[in-house]
Design an enzyme around this catalytic site. Structure first.
Site, short mmCIF file in Angstrom:
data_model
loop_
_atom_site.label_atom_id
_atom_site.label_comp_id
_atom_site.label_asym_id
_atom_site.label_seq_id
_atom_site.Cartn_x
_atom_site.Cartn_y
_atom_site.Cartn_z
N GLY A 1 0.81 -1.21 0.00
CA GLY A 1 0.00 0.00 0.00
C GLY A 1 0.84 1.26 0.00
O GLY A 1 0.85 2.01 0.97
N PRO A 2 1.58 1.52 -1.10
CA PRO A 2 2.44 2.70 -1.14
C PRO A 2 1.68 3.98 -1.46
O PRO A 2 1.86 4.60 -2.50
CB PRO A 2 3.44 2.35 -2.25
CG PRO A 2 2.67 1.44 -3.17
CD PRO A 2 1.73 0.66 -2.29
N ASN B 1 -7.24 21.80 9.12
CA ASN B 1 -7.18 21.42 10.53
C ASN B 1 -7.19 22.64 11.46
O ASN B 1 -7.85 22.65 12.49
CB ASN B 1 -5.93 20.59 10.81
CG ASN B 1 -5.95 19.25 10.10
OD1 ASN B 1 -6.93 18.90 9.46
ND2 ASN B 1 -4.87 18.51 10.20
N SER C 1 -6.78 13.47 6.27
CA SER C 1 -6.96 12.39 5.29
C SER C 1 -8.44 12.16 5.00
O SER C 1 -8.83 11.86 3.87
CB SER C 1 -6.32 11.10 5.80
OG SER C 1 -6.87 10.72 7.05
N GLY D 1 3.07 5.22 3.06
CA GLY D 1 3.82 4.06 2.60
C GLY D 1 4.98 4.45 1.69
O GLY D 1 6.08 3.90 1.79
N LYS E 1 -3.80 8.61 19.54
CA LYS E 1 -3.96 9.00 18.13
C LYS E 1 -5.43 8.89 17.72
O LYS E 1 -5.93 9.74 16.97
CB LYS E 1 -3.09 8.08 17.26
CG LYS E 1 -3.17 8.34 15.75
CD LYS E 1 -2.43 9.59 15.34
CE LYS E 1 -2.48 9.81 13.83
NZ LYS E 1 -1.74 8.80 13.06
#
Length: 301
Positions: free
Chosen positions: A7-8, A198, A250, A12, A180
């Site tokens: 999963g790059p 954010n 994300s 990643g 987290k």
């Protein structure tokens, strides 16, 4: 070490490049079937590092891997790794690095055969194109064991520290994972719903909502053995929002690009654990339902 990144995506790819630079033999595995995959890295100072070609989609790399780092989205973990396990030697270390919690639950019976680690990172990365990754913010990577076999793999923290500081080993990975998760439970859905950066969560507009979310998080975390006060947790969350003020989360990016989010493993996980303890979490549940509603809108198109 022989390392395969499954999963790059942004994180990643950041680790693939960093581990390669540190002298390791790195290959990639993704849903895109191609013999090689190239990456250029831009570091936090804006310096652009050379283009590197990585071998990809090679079963021989899986067969001989010392470490497999799984950085797919939380909802992709089971479908990504299940078909690969028969090609992976049981001495190979498996490390999972996702947002949220619970991504490995379905795989847990199979993972008992492998030394397995969980990791969480606050490094920021962005992948504007398939062959370019930008390191957008320095952070810390915390690593710990998921099972008893993983407890003998503390040296992996040194491997990651050498590749991309700061990295450290903890004996109880659940503590940083919950920390987290708490940050993600607030920042991710709010920025996704309101389509904002954010830092905009620091305005008075969100104060009441954030306080209610933190109150629920503290209650659930205490039942999970994580002792933290409302004031401390709230400050931790706001500090992350401040440090990443110019970033989009994300989940905000997933929503704007109409991709599945990790909400099931963030607020969804929090709500599920709360129910097990008989705790009501109306604020987190509402955010969960709002994100699911947004996902449903485009899935029906």
């Amino acid at each position: 070490m022989n390392i395969v990144i499954v999963g790059p995506g942004a994180i990643g790819s950041l680790w693939a490049y960093s581990l390669y630079q540190a002298g390791h033999k790195v290959s990639l595995w993704s849903k895109h079937i191609r013999p090689t995959s190239s990456l250029t890295l831009e570091n936090v100072d804006g310096e652009i590092h050379p283009h590197i070609s990585f071998p990809a989609q090679e079963y021989s790399q899986l067969n001989h891997a010392d470490l497999i780092l799984v950085t797919v989205k939380a909802w992709q973990v089971t479908q990504a790794l299940s078909p690969l396990l028969e090609h992976i030697h049981t001495d190979t270390i498996l490390m999972f690095m996702q947002n949220g919690m619970g991504a490995t639950d379905q795989l847990f019976p199979a993972l008992k055969h492998y030394p397995t680690l969980l990791a969480t990172t606050t490094h920021g990365a962005w992948k504007p194109s398939s062959d370019y990754v930008r390191h957008t913010g320095l952070g810390q990577t915390t690593i710990g064991a998921l099972n008893s076999k993983g407890e003998s793999c503390q040296f992996i923290a040194d491997v990651f520290e050498h590749a991309l500081p700061n990295s450290l080993w903890v004996n109880d990975i659940s503590v940083p994972l919950w920390a987290k998760l708490a940050v993600n439970c607030v920042i991710n859905p709010l920025t996704a719903i309101h389509q904002c950066k954010n830092g905009q969560l620091l305005s008075d507009t969100f104060t009441t909502t954030i306080n209610k979310l933190v109150e629920e998080l503290v209650l659930v975390m205490s039942q999970e053995g994580i002792s933290i006060t409302h004031a401390v947790l709230r400050q931790q969350i706001l500090s992350v929002a401040q440090a990443t003020a110019d970033n989009f989360s994300s989940m905000q990016q997933d929503i704007i690009h109409q991709r599945p989010t990790e909400i099931d493993f963030i607020n969804g996980y929090l709500v599920k654990i709360a129910q097990q303890h008989g705790i009501k979490t109306p604020e987190n549940k509402q955010l969960f339902q709002q994100i699911k509603k947004l996902e449903k809108q485009w899935s029906q198109l």
